[in-house]
Design a protein around this motif. Structure first.
Motif, mmCIF file in Angstrom:
data_model
loop_
_atom_site.group_PDB
_atom_site.id
_atom_site.type_symbol
_atom_site.label_atom_id
_atom_site.label_comp_id
_atom_site.label_asym_id
_atom_site.label_seq_id
_atom_site.Cartn_x
_atom_site.Cartn_y
_atom_site.Cartn_z
ATOM 1 N N VAL A 75 65.876 29.533 7.425
ATOM 2 C CA VAL A 75 66.757 30.602 7.863
ATOM 3 C C VAL A 75 66.511 30.859 9.337
ATOM 4 O O VAL A 75 65.390 31.160 9.740
ATOM 5 C CB VAL A 75 66.524 31.896 7.053
ATOM 6 C CG1 VAL A 75 67.414 33.009 7.570
ATOM 7 C CG2 VAL A 75 66.763 31.651 5.571
ATOM 8 N N GLN A 95 81.719 30.384 12.685
ATOM 9 C CA GLN A 95 80.963 31.461 12.062
ATOM 10 C C GLN A 95 79.693 31.770 12.837
ATOM 11 O O GLN A 95 79.084 30.876 13.450
ATOM 12 C CB GLN A 95 80.583 31.113 10.617
ATOM 13 C CG GLN A 95 81.674 31.450 9.597
ATOM 14 C CD GLN A 95 81.095 31.531 8.192
ATOM 15 O OE1 GLN A 95 80.511 30.569 7.699
ATOM 16 N NE2 GLN A 95 81.268 32.673 7.544
ATOM 17 N N PHE A 150 75.890 33.674 12.214
ATOM 18 C CA PHE A 150 74.955 34.141 11.198
ATOM 19 C C PHE A 150 73.821 34.907 11.867
ATOM 20 O O PHE A 150 73.287 34.474 12.896
ATOM 21 C CB PHE A 150 74.373 32.962 10.412
ATOM 22 C CG PHE A 150 75.392 32.199 9.615
ATOM 23 C CD1 PHE A 150 75.637 32.516 8.296
ATOM 24 C CD2 PHE A 150 76.109 31.166 10.200
ATOM 25 C CE1 PHE A 150 76.574 31.817 7.554
ATOM 26 C CE2 PHE A 150 77.049 30.457 9.477
ATOM 27 C CZ PHE A 150 77.289 30.787 8.145
ATOM 28 N N TRP A 151 73.460 36.048 11.277
ATOM 29 C CA TRP A 151 72.341 36.845 11.749
ATOM 30 C C TRP A 151 71.356 36.991 10.600
ATOM 31 O O TRP A 151 71.688 37.531 9.555
ATOM 32 C CB TRP A 151 72.820 38.217 12.230
ATOM 33 C CG TRP A 151 71.762 39.225 12.511
ATOM 34 C CD1 TRP A 151 71.551 40.407 11.839
ATOM 35 C CD2 TRP A 151 70.743 39.176 13.524
ATOM 36 N NE1 TRP A 151 70.488 41.085 12.377
ATOM 37 C CE2 TRP A 151 69.970 40.353 13.414
ATOM 38 C CE3 TRP A 151 70.414 38.241 14.516
ATOM 39 C CZ2 TRP A 151 68.898 40.611 14.251
ATOM 40 C CZ3 TRP A 151 69.336 38.509 15.345
ATOM 41 C CH2 TRP A 151 68.606 39.680 15.211
ATOM 42 N N ARG A 152 70.180 36.411 10.777
ATOM 43 C CA ARG A 152 69.137 36.443 9.764
ATOM 44 C C ARG A 152 69.625 35.962 8.403
ATOM 45 O O ARG A 152 69.376 36.579 7.365
ATOM 46 C CB ARG A 152 68.503 37.827 9.699
ATOM 47 C CG ARG A 152 67.796 38.176 11.003
ATOM 48 C CD ARG A 152 66.973 39.423 10.962
ATOM 49 N NE ARG A 152 66.127 39.486 12.158
ATOM 50 C CZ ARG A 152 65.293 40.468 12.441
ATOM 51 N NH1 ARG A 152 65.195 41.496 11.625
ATOM 52 N NH2 ARG A 152 64.568 40.435 13.538
ATOM 53 N N GLY A 153 70.366 34.859 8.441
ATOM 54 C CA GLY A 153 70.775 34.184 7.219
ATOM 55 C C GLY A 153 72.074 34.655 6.604
ATOM 56 O O GLY A 153 72.561 34.033 5.659
ATOM 57 N N GLN A 154 72.652 35.736 7.127
ATOM 58 C CA GLN A 154 73.886 36.278 6.575
ATOM 59 C C GLN A 154 75.008 36.196 7.608
ATOM 60 O O GLN A 154 74.772 36.384 8.796
ATOM 61 C CB GLN A 154 73.694 37.741 6.162
ATOM 62 C CG GLN A 154 72.684 37.946 5.050
ATOM 63 C CD GLN A 154 73.131 37.323 3.733
ATOM 64 O OE1 GLN A 154 74.311 37.344 3.392
ATOM 65 N NE2 GLN A 154 72.188 36.751 3.002
ATOM 66 N N PRO A 155 76.242 35.921 7.157
ATOM 67 C CA PRO A 155 77.353 35.944 8.112
ATOM 68 C C PRO A 155 77.433 37.290 8.814
ATOM 69 O O PRO A 155 77.282 38.349 8.185
ATOM 70 C CB PRO A 155 78.581 35.703 7.230
ATOM 71 C CG PRO A 155 78.054 34.977 6.025
ATOM 72 C CD PRO A 155 76.678 35.550 5.795
ATOM 73 N N HIS A 173 79.484 40.104 7.418
ATOM 74 C CA HIS A 173 79.054 40.822 6.222
ATOM 75 C C HIS A 173 78.335 42.129 6.555
ATOM 76 O O HIS A 173 78.150 42.970 5.680
ATOM 77 C CB HIS A 173 78.130 39.942 5.372
ATOM 78 C CG HIS A 173 78.852 38.832 4.673
ATOM 79 N ND1 HIS A 173 78.264 38.028 3.708
ATOM 80 C CD2 HIS A 173 80.130 38.368 4.804
ATOM 81 C CE1 HIS A 173 79.143 37.126 3.276
ATOM 82 N NE2 HIS A 173 80.267 37.312 3.926
ATOM 83 N N TYR A 174 77.918 42.278 7.802
ATOM 84 C CA TYR A 174 77.203 43.491 8.195
ATOM 85 C C TYR A 174 78.199 44.585 8.576
ATOM 86 O O TYR A 174 79.099 44.344 9.382
ATOM 87 C CB TYR A 174 76.296 43.222 9.400
ATOM 88 C CG TYR A 174 75.081 42.381 9.115
ATOM 89 C CD1 TYR A 174 73.859 42.965 8.786
ATOM 90 C CD2 TYR A 174 75.143 40.999 9.184
ATOM 91 C CE1 TYR A 174 72.738 42.199 8.544
ATOM 92 C CE2 TYR A 174 74.031 40.211 8.946
ATOM 93 C CZ TYR A 174 72.831 40.810 8.614
ATOM 94 O OH TYR A 174 71.715 40.038 8.365
#
Length: 290
Positions: free
Chosen positions: A45, A106, A108-113, A116-117
């Motif tokens: 990650v 895309q 990603f920040w710390r493993g998440q798109p 999504h934040y």
């Protein structure tokens, strides 16, 4: 291994998280166990990753950013973003805390798109300090307290953190009650930077942070940035500051990632030559309108 382990072109390098502050022996063993699990895990990650990210102008005729890909392995990296005016550097920063959205690709920040934040939550973690500082009609003290108040910190902790950073950044006590109109351009920029430090985000984005600072404040900024533990991404035309501070250099040219290298790998004479020629050409084009 360097603090800024990286992978370009969308690649990913294994993540080794800091143990942080240990509270007693048992906490130390627990932290070590978590770290070893991550080192031995086959899942990798990145702290931050961009995959083929493009931004197209509203008219659809111009790519402000064109298929940008890079990854930052873990916290603590100091990233310098260089390029000519209009190359897309500020657009890249604005993407990272969702002040702008990619047209393609895309993030990603710390493993998440990143998408999504929730935006308010993301901007507590990823904070942008713009080139043109805004105190939003507040006094200096109110402006420094504002990001902590949004996060629900108790007043005593807000006051204590502000005082620590005022001392660290040599901010005089008499500034506290001043408004933006009572500060010089350099003072406003210094307060804006202080607000970013007070907030202590995991990723601090700085757009031309020394553009209005005198040499003494610029040197202090470099020292402070070198001491903080979070990841920092800096856009600046001041190559000397980037060379002193940054582990990793992204060279953006006409919306594309021209080079992605460590500070030691970068050919600084080439960078300076190319940017100087582009700056001279821009001035010449502007003068043609006279």
């Amino acid at each position: 291994m360097d603090v800024c382990d990286v992978a370009g072109s969308g690649g990913i390098v294994g993540d080794r998280r800091s143990l942080g502050h240990l509270d007693g022996v048992s906490a130390g063993w627990a932290g070590l166990a978590r770290c070893m699990e991550q080192l031995n895990s086959s899942e990798t990650v990145s702290e931050l990753r961009l995959e083929q990210v493009s931004v197209v102008s509203h008219l659809g005729h111009t790519r402000l950013l064109d298929r940008i890909s890079f990854a930052v392995d873990r916290p603590g990296c100091k990233i310098g973003i260089v390029g000519a005016s209009g190359a897309g550097k500020t657009t890249l920063l604005r993407l990272l805390n969702r002040l702008a959205e990619p047209s393609e690709g895309q993030i990603f920040w710390r493993g998440q798109p990143l998408s999504h934040y929730p935006v308010p939550s993301l901007r507590q973690q990823v904070m942008l300090v713009p080139q043109e500082p805004q105190l939003l009609g507040m006094t200096v003290e109110q402006a420094l307290a504002y990001p902590l108040q949004l996060q629900g910190f108790p007043p005593a902790e807000v006051a204590a953190r502000i005082e620590r950073w005022e001392q660290r950044l040599d901010i005089p006590e008499e500034w506290r009650s001043r408004s933006a109109l009572e500060l010089s351009a350099g003072q406003r920029q210094w307060v804006s930077l202080a607000r970013g430090f007070v907030a202590q985000p995991q990723l601090l984005l700085l757009d031309e942070p020394a553009s209005s600072l005198d040499p003494g404040k610029t040197e202090l900024l470099i020292r402070v940035l070198g001491q903080i533990g979070g990841t920092v991404a800096i856009v600046s035309h001041q190559l000397a500051m980037i060379q002193k501070l940054c582990d990793r250099i992204l060279w953006i040219d006409r919306g594309q990632l021209r080079q992605d290298k460590t500070r030691l790998e970068m050919d600084w004479e080439e960078v300076q030559s190319v940017l100087s020629k582009k700056s001279a050409a821009a001035v010449s084009d502007w003068n043609d309108f006279d």
